[in-house]
Design an enzyme around this catalytic site. Structure first.
Site, PDB file in Angstrom:
ATOM      1  N   CYS A 152       0.842  -1.208   0.000  1.00 33.84           N
ATOM      2  CA  CYS A 152       0.000   0.000   0.000  1.00 33.84           C
ATOM      3  C   CYS A 152       0.876   1.256   0.000  1.00 33.84           C
ATOM      4  CB  CYS A 152      -0.932   0.005   1.205  1.00 33.84           C
ATOM      5  SG  CYS A 152      -2.082  -1.393   1.242  1.00 33.84           S
ATOM      6  N   ASP A 153       1.898   1.248   0.817  1.00 28.97           N
ATOM      7  CA  ASP A 153       2.843   2.363   0.887  1.00 28.97           C
ATOM      8  C   ASP A 153       3.432   2.631  -0.498  1.00 28.97           C
ATOM      9  OD1 ASP A 153       5.818   3.233   1.079  1.00 28.97           O
ATOM     10  OD2 ASP A 153       5.056   3.770   3.059  1.00 28.97           O
TER      11      ASP A 153
END
Length: 166
Positions: A60-61
């Site tokens: 996600c990062d």
């Protein structure tokens, strides 16, 4: 519904699957300042809307950082990322990561976005990874439900769809 797994195990997605050509469903989520945000707030421009399980995970990062970098070169395209992370955590994460071109939004309150777009994972109460492109007239022009939530979306296809949307 899309067949989605999380770490190899099938999950149940709540809501309705969104398809290309559909009118984009409305939703109500929270901005980092706790104000309500709806699809209507971004009317009149192309939107890339991503859903992710949590900003505090590696994939996600990396995904949000990639869309943040790409967004600086897109004209009249708004990038929104929705997760069930609390708005306070999203604000902290964005500040630490230097995110300026993606608006993070929280669906923690009632899974309005998750259910409207068919990405709420029943077993985990998290959102599955997906990418939607919505044109300026609120028509969905691109959809990707990522089959395995822990994998990356097809960035190039989503960006191309956003560039081609009006």
């Amino acid at each position: 519904m899309a067949n989605v797994t999380f770490k190899g195990k099938p999950v149940t997605l709540l809501g309705n699957e969104v398809k290309v050509g559909d009118k984009a469903p409305n939703f109500t989520v929270l901005a980092n300042d706790l104000s309500e945000v709806t699809l209507e707030n971004t009317k009149g421009q192309v939107r890339i809307i991503t859903s992710v399980p949590s900003l505090d995970t590696g994939v996600c990062d990396a995904e949000i950082r990639r869309f943040n970098e790409e967004a600086s070169g897109l004209d009249n395209v708004k990038v929104l990322t929705v997760s069930v992370d609390l708005p306070f955590a999203q604000k902290r994460w964005c500040a630490a990561a230097g995110i300026e071109n993606v608006q993070t939004l929280s669906d923690h309150r009632d899974l309005s976005f998750g259910e409207a777009y068919g990405v709420a994972m029943k077993e985990l109460r998290l959102l599955a990874r997906a990418v939607f492109v919505v044109d300026s007239s609120d028509t969905v022009t691109y959809v990707e439900y990522v089959n395995e939530v822990t994998e990356h979306p097809n960035y190039e296809a989503a960006l191309e769809a956003a560039k081609n949307a009006k």
